[in-house]
Design a protein around this motif. Structure first.
Motif, PDB file in Angstrom:
ATOM      1  N   ASP A   1      -6.967  -3.947   5.949  1.00 14.70           N
ATOM      2  CA  ASP A   1      -7.775  -3.843   6.949  1.00 14.70           C
ATOM      3  C   ASP A   1      -8.400  -5.197   7.138  1.00 14.70           C
ATOM      4  O   ASP A   1      -8.887  -5.533   8.362  1.00 14.70           O
ATOM      5  N   ASP A   2      -8.849  -5.861   6.104  1.00  9.90           N
ATOM      6  CA  ASP A   2      -9.490  -7.270   6.335  1.00  9.90           C
ATOM      7  C   ASP A   2      -8.509  -8.161   7.200  1.00  9.90           C
ATOM      8  O   ASP A   2      -8.903  -8.909   8.201  1.00  9.90           O
TER       9      ASP A   2
ATOM     10  N   LEU B   1      -9.499 -10.772  -3.400  1.00 10.22           N
ATOM     11  CA  LEU B   1      -8.799  -9.451  -3.333  1.00 10.22           C
ATOM     12  C   LEU B   1      -7.360  -9.466  -3.764  1.00 10.22           C
ATOM     13  O   LEU B   1      -6.923  -8.360  -4.474  1.00 10.22           O
TER      14      LEU B   1
ATOM     15  N   ARG C   1      -5.096  -1.435   0.925  1.00 15.40           N
ATOM     16  CA  ARG C   1      -5.542  -0.903   2.064  1.00 15.40           C
ATOM     17  C   ARG C   1      -6.806  -1.770   2.605  1.00 15.40           C
ATOM     18  O   ARG C   1      -6.936  -2.001   3.817  1.00 15.40           O
ATOM     19  N   GLN C   2      -7.539  -2.196   1.703  1.00 15.50           N
ATOM     20  CA  GLN C   2      -8.694  -3.049   1.867  1.00 15.50           C
ATOM     21  C   GLN C   2      -8.367  -4.266   2.594  1.00 15.50           C
ATOM     22  O   GLN C   2      -8.798  -5.108   3.405  1.00 15.50           O
ATOM     23  N   LEU C   3      -7.364  -4.938   1.862  1.00 14.30           N
ATOM     24  CA  LEU C   3      -6.499  -6.321   2.238  1.00 14.30           C
ATOM     25  C   LEU C   3      -6.197  -6.144   3.592  1.00 14.30           C
ATOM     26  O   LEU C   3      -6.207  -6.969   4.517  1.00 14.30           O
TER      27      LEU C   3
ATOM     28  N   SER D   1      -5.524   1.656  -2.796  1.00 16.55           N
ATOM     29  CA  SER D   1      -6.732   1.439  -2.216  1.00 16.55           C
ATOM     30  C   SER D   1      -6.945   0.217  -1.870  1.00 16.55           C
ATOM     31  O   SER D   1      -7.566  -0.535  -0.970  1.00 16.55           O
ATOM     32  N   LEU D   2      -6.811  -1.069  -2.848  1.00 19.59           N
ATOM     33  CA  LEU D   2      -7.051  -2.310  -2.660  1.00 19.59           C
ATOM     34  C   LEU D   2      -6.053  -3.001  -1.528  1.00 19.59           C
ATOM     35  O   LEU D   2      -6.431  -3.719  -0.849  1.00 19.59           O
TER      36      LEU D   2
ATOM     37  N   LYS E   1       0.856  -1.049   0.123  1.00 17.85           N
ATOM     38  CA  LYS E   1      -0.040   0.055  -0.176  1.00 17.85           C
ATOM     39  C   LYS E   1       0.831   1.196  -0.045  1.00 17.85           C
ATOM     40  O   LYS E   1       0.748   1.928  -0.706  1.00 17.85           O
TER      41      LYS E   1
END
Length: 116
Positions: A80-81, A93, A76-78, A73-74, A60
């Protein structure tokens, strides 16, 4: 279309600062990103949420620094998950991250060829 994948303002600033070393910076980012993709796959194969979080965080940051906002952004999603221990969608993802990285890689390489 490329503005969606790359922030040309960031890339222009990097090119101005790096001057002749800009192509080396791009190639280093691309090589490091290949390694980061391998790390993401290994972490999800091992179901290691902490390793996945760290790898996603690192990817990220480098993506953001290189002006790849969707890729960042992708990641960051990973991240966070993984922080929440939610690995059920991690493989999907990571596939999206891989697809976006392929687009970013092609655009960056095209940009280098255009500046030669």
């Amino acid at each position: 279309m490329s503005d969606f994948h790359l922030d040309n303002t960031v890339l222009s600033a990097l090119q101005e600062v790096m001057e002749d070393e800009y192509p080396t910076l791009i190639e280093t980012f691309l090589a490091d990103s290949e390694e980061r993709m391998v790390s993401l796959h290994k972490a999800v194969e091992r179901a290691d949420a902490q390793l996945l979080q760290l790898a996603a965080h690192s990817f990220k940051g480098s993506s953001s620094n290189m002006g790849a906002p969707l890729l960042a952004s992708l990641c960051r999603q990973l991240e966070d998950d993984a922080r929440r221990g939610q690995l059920c969608s991690a493989s999907r993802l990571i596939a999206r991250i891989g697809e976006e990285f392929s687009v970013v890689r092609a655009l960056l390489r095209d940009g280098l060829q255009g500046n030669s």
